[in-house]
Design a protein around this motif. Structure first.
Motif, PDB file in Angstrom:
ATOM      1  N   LEU A 268      31.999  41.704  41.669  1.00  0.00           N
ATOM      2  CA  LEU A 268      32.115  41.678  40.213  1.00  0.00           C
ATOM      3  C   LEU A 268      33.123  42.752  39.784  1.00  0.00           C
ATOM      4  N   ALA A 269      34.086  42.356  38.956  1.00  0.00           N
ATOM      5  CA  ALA A 269      35.135  43.292  38.538  1.00  0.00           C
ATOM      6  C   ALA A 269      35.342  43.163  37.031  1.00  0.00           C
ATOM      7  N   THR A 270      35.996  44.181  36.454  1.00  0.00           N
ATOM      8  CA  THR A 270      36.256  44.216  35.014  1.00  0.00           C
ATOM      9  C   THR A 270      37.761  44.204  34.762  1.00  0.00           C
ATOM     10  N   VAL A 271      38.169  43.462  33.751  1.00  0.00           N
ATOM     11  CA  VAL A 271      39.554  43.514  33.284  1.00  0.00           C
ATOM     12  C   VAL A 271      39.716  44.833  32.539  1.00  0.00           C
ATOM     13  N   ILE A 272      40.632  45.689  33.050  1.00  0.00           N
ATOM     14  CA  ILE A 272      40.772  47.014  32.421  1.00  0.00           C
ATOM     15  C   ILE A 272      42.092  47.182  31.677  1.00  0.00           C
ATOM     16  N   SER A 273      43.027  46.235  31.852  1.00  0.00           N
ATOM     17  CA  SER A 273      44.312  46.383  31.163  1.00  0.00           C
ATOM     18  C   SER A 273      44.981  45.019  31.062  1.00  0.00           C
ATOM     19  N   LYS A 274      45.672  44.820  29.957  1.00  0.00           N
ATOM     20  CA  LYS A 274      46.457  43.580  29.801  1.00  0.00           C
ATOM     21  C   LYS A 274      47.906  43.958  30.091  1.00  0.00           C
ATOM     22  N   GLN A 275      48.536  43.236  30.995  1.00  0.00           N
ATOM     23  CA  GLN A 275      49.884  43.614  31.430  1.00  0.00           C
ATOM     24  C   GLN A 275      50.933  42.582  31.053  1.00  0.00           C
ATOM     25  N   GLY A 276      50.539  41.524  30.408  1.00  0.00           N
ATOM     26  CA  GLY A 276      51.492  40.494  30.012  1.00  0.00           C
ATOM     27  C   GLY A 276      50.719  39.386  29.350  1.00  0.00           C
ATOM     28  N   PRO A 277      51.416  38.404  28.781  1.00  0.00           N
ATOM     29  CA  PRO A 277      50.690  37.335  28.088  1.00  0.00           C
ATOM     30  C   PRO A 277      49.747  36.576  29.008  1.00  0.00           C
ATOM     31  N   LYS A 278      50.108  36.498  30.291  1.00  0.00           N
ATOM     32  CA  LYS A 278      49.259  35.748  31.210  1.00  0.00           C
ATOM     33  C   LYS A 278      48.961  36.581  32.459  1.00  0.00           C
ATOM     34  N   SER A 279      48.734  37.853  32.263  1.00  0.00           N
ATOM     35  CA  SER A 279      48.479  38.745  33.397  1.00  0.00           C
ATOM     36  C   SER A 279      47.631  39.942  32.960  1.00  0.00           C
ATOM     37  N   VAL A 280      46.578  40.214  33.745  1.00  0.00           N
ATOM     38  CA  VAL A 280      45.736  41.378  33.474  1.00  0.00           C
ATOM     39  C   VAL A 280      45.524  42.157  34.764  1.00  0.00           C
ATOM     40  N   THR A 281      45.009  43.369  34.605  1.00  0.00           N
ATOM     41  CA  THR A 281      44.669  44.208  35.763  1.00  0.00           C
ATOM     42  C   THR A 281      43.149  44.353  35.804  1.00  0.00           C
ATOM     43  N   GLU A 330      34.319  37.355  38.787  1.00  0.00           N
ATOM     44  CA  GLU A 330      33.751  37.479  40.132  1.00  0.00           C
ATOM     45  C   GLU A 330      34.818  37.072  41.142  1.00  0.00           C
ATOM     46  N   MET A 331      35.011  37.930  42.150  1.00  0.00           N
ATOM     47  CA  MET A 331      36.020  37.678  43.170  1.00  0.00           C
ATOM     48  C   MET A 331      35.338  37.287  44.487  1.00  0.00           C
ATOM     49  N   ILE A 332      35.863  36.244  45.128  1.00  0.00           N
ATOM     50  CA  ILE A 332      35.318  35.810  46.427  1.00  0.00           C
ATOM     51  C   ILE A 332      36.141  36.482  47.528  1.00  0.00           C
ATOM     52  N   PRO A 333      35.498  37.286  48.393  1.00  0.00           N
ATOM     53  CA  PRO A 333      36.252  37.995  49.440  1.00  0.00           C
ATOM     54  C   PRO A 333      36.925  37.018  50.414  1.00  0.00           C
ATOM     55  N   SER A 334      38.041  37.477  50.991  1.00  0.00           N
ATOM     56  CA  SER A 334      38.713  36.655  52.000  1.00  0.00           C
ATOM     57  C   SER A 334      38.121  36.888  53.388  1.00  0.00           C
ATOM     58  N   HIS A 335      37.585  38.067  53.637  1.00  0.00           N
ATOM     59  CA  HIS A 335      36.950  38.366  54.938  1.00  0.00           C
ATOM     60  C   HIS A 335      35.688  39.173  54.659  1.00  0.00           C
ATOM     61  N   ILE A 336      34.551  38.557  54.929  1.00  0.00           N
ATOM     62  CA  ILE A 336      33.289  39.095  54.438  1.00  0.00           C
ATOM     63  C   ILE A 336      32.866  40.408  55.106  1.00  0.00           C
ATOM     64  N   ASP A 337      33.005  40.486  56.449  1.00  0.00           N
ATOM     65  CA  ASP A 337      32.417  41.659  57.145  1.00  0.00           C
ATOM     66  C   ASP A 337      33.052  42.980  56.708  1.00  0.00           C
ATOM     67  N   PRO A 338      34.381  43.113  56.764  1.00  0.00           N
ATOM     68  CA  PRO A 338      34.954  44.401  56.347  1.00  0.00           C
ATOM     69  C   PRO A 338      34.837  44.648  54.849  1.00  0.00           C
ATOM     70  N   THR A 339      34.713  43.587  54.037  1.00  0.00           N
ATOM     71  CA  THR A 339      34.519  43.794  52.598  1.00  0.00           C
ATOM     72  C   THR A 339      33.155  44.427  52.327  1.00  0.00           C
ATOM     73  N   ILE A 340      32.104  43.900  52.970  1.00  0.00           N
ATOM     74  CA  ILE A 340      30.760  44.466  52.761  1.00  0.00           C
ATOM     75  C   ILE A 340      30.741  45.948  53.142  1.00  0.00           C
ATOM     76  N   ASN A 341      31.471  46.284  54.201  1.00  0.00           N
ATOM     77  CA  ASN A 341      31.506  47.670  54.674  1.00  0.00           C
ATOM     78  C   ASN A 341      32.129  48.636  53.650  1.00  0.00           C
ATOM     79  N   LEU A 342      32.706  48.097  52.568  1.00  0.00           N
ATOM     80  CA  LEU A 342      33.293  48.932  51.512  1.00  0.00           C
ATOM     81  C   LEU A 342      32.283  49.264  50.411  1.00  0.00           C
ATOM     82  N   HIS A 343      31.105  48.661  50.447  1.00  0.00           N
ATOM     83  CA  HIS A 343      30.176  48.784  49.306  1.00  0.00           C
ATOM     84  C   HIS A 343      28.843  49.413  49.733  1.00  0.00           C
TER      85      HIS A 343
END
Ligand code: PLP
Ligand code: MN
Length: 367
Positions: A268-281, A330-343
């Motif tokens: 789960l992530a939050t949009v924290i900045s708008k960087q263009g008409p069709k782009s956010v961070t 919500e972002m779906i990880p590309s590789h589950i094992d090393p992603t879980i190890n970050l949280h």
């Protein structure tokens, strides 16, 4: 009030990035795996390197799994301390510090299983156990290279030679063979994956038979992951499979093996900045989502992710509703094992209400 998410809170109350588990999807992944594999009589020994979690290990045992595998000794230390026994450590244990730790863990947990692929490795463990005054031998499997070329002794004469060497050691008891076909897990095309898996399984089971003919007591033939377990279980002589990623899946696995299992874990992530008409961070970068297997995907289709460094990522789109500051994705990880190890924690929810919170117990345990 200090920030402390509670069971019963809506996931909208969570700070971000946070690791979410969709419980109905995860439960259906477990049900699919057990319905497909347990009737074959195979032993399911799930690989716990994915979840690094004692609670999830217990849920898998409750569903019919036999304990589990861990990749590393330090993961075994964590799970043994949480009451798990009978773990198989699937990586070779090499080097004096690690061998000494193994002896201490084995002193308390005699049901541990290890793999060896060299005389040096097996010999060092034997010597350390001899010095320890522990009388019982440690259950040992020969790790066989069935084509991954990562670890494992070569089939044929080298495997026989290593097994004879192990038989001559007083403190190791040879009880099986492991042959993990990791190079095939993500092979696109089910038929090709099946064909190549059956070839690897032929190497594995023929080696097990050759070892038996040489007088070894081979009870366990263990192999398989999420992409191949369904094929491994059809091969006479295979006794055990080690799938891990099926619980949560990732985009890499979904692209390869399809959507029999669902993507049940998101960041789960939050949009924290708008960087263009069709782009956010968003506030999820390399420290929240790994990129070794490609980029994560937004669960809401139409938004494309890009990495903007350690802490940031971009989402861009061509049509569809605009994202604005404060929105959540919500972002779906590309590789589950090393992603879980970050949280640190899993927030497991049912329809958006947090039902369970699980620590990633063995997070960072890579030794
Ligand atoms: N067995 C071994 C030895 C592994 O290294 C792995 C994963 O890398 C697995 C099983 C589980 O594979 P998966 O997570 O792809 O199901
Ligand atoms: Mn993996």
């Amino acid at each position: 009030m200090p920030y402390a998410p509670q069971i019963g809170d809506p996931i909208t109350a969570l700070d971000t990035p946070s690791m979410l588990v969709d419980l109905p999807l995860m439960e259906s992944n477990i049900a699919k795996l057990t319905a497909q594999l347990l009737p074959t009589g195979i032993c399911i020994r799930p690989h716990l390197k994915t979840t690094k979690s004692a609670v999830l290990a217990a849920k898998l045992v409750a569903a019919g799994a036999r304990s589990g595998c861990v990749a590393k000794l330090s993961e075994a230390e964590v799970l043994c301390a949480k009451g798990f026994t009978d773990l198989l450590i699937t990586c070779e244990i090499v080097g004096a510090p690690k061998v000494a730790r193994l002896v201490e863990l084995f002193r308390k947990h005699r049901s541990l299983r290890i793999v060896v692929d060299s005389e040096e490795g097996a010999g060092a463990i034997d010597e350390a156990l001899a010095r320890s005054a522990i009388e019982e031998p440690i259950m040992t499997l020969i790790d066989l290279d069935v084509g991954l070329h990562r670890t494992g002794v070569q089939p044929g004469e080298p495997a026989l030679k290593l097994a004879r060497f192990v038989r001559g050691l007083g403190h190791l008891r040879l009880m099986g063979v492991q042959g993990y076909e990791g190079h095939l897990q993500h092979l696109h095309g089910r038929e090709e994956r099946r064909r190549m898996c059956l070839e690897a399984m032929a190497t594995l089971t023929q080696t097990a038979d050759a070892l038996r003919r040489d007088g070894h007591d081979i009870e366990v033939v263990t192999t398989g992951g999420t992409g191949t377990a369904e094929f491994c279980v059809t091969v006479p002589g295979v006794t055990e499979v080690q799938p891990g990623s099926f619980l949560f899946m990732d985009t890499d696995y979904r692209n390869a093996v399809g959507s029999f299992y669902s993507n049940s874990l998101t960041i789960l992530a939050t949009v924290i900045s708008k960087q263009g008409p069709k782009s956010v961070t968003i506030d999820a970068g390399l420290k929240s989502l790994t990129t070794d297997s490609g980029l994560a995907e937004c669960k809401t289709v139409g938004y494309t992710y890009g990495v903007l460094g350690d802490e940031h990522g971009s989402l861009s789109w061509t049509d569809g509703p605009d994202l604005k500051v404060g929105d959540r994705v919500e972002m779906i990880p590309s590789h589950i094992d090393p992603t879980i190890n970050l949280h640190d924690f899993y927030y497991a929810h049912r329809n958006g209400i947090i039902e369970e919170i699980w620590p990633v117990d063995a997070r960072g345990k890579v030794q």
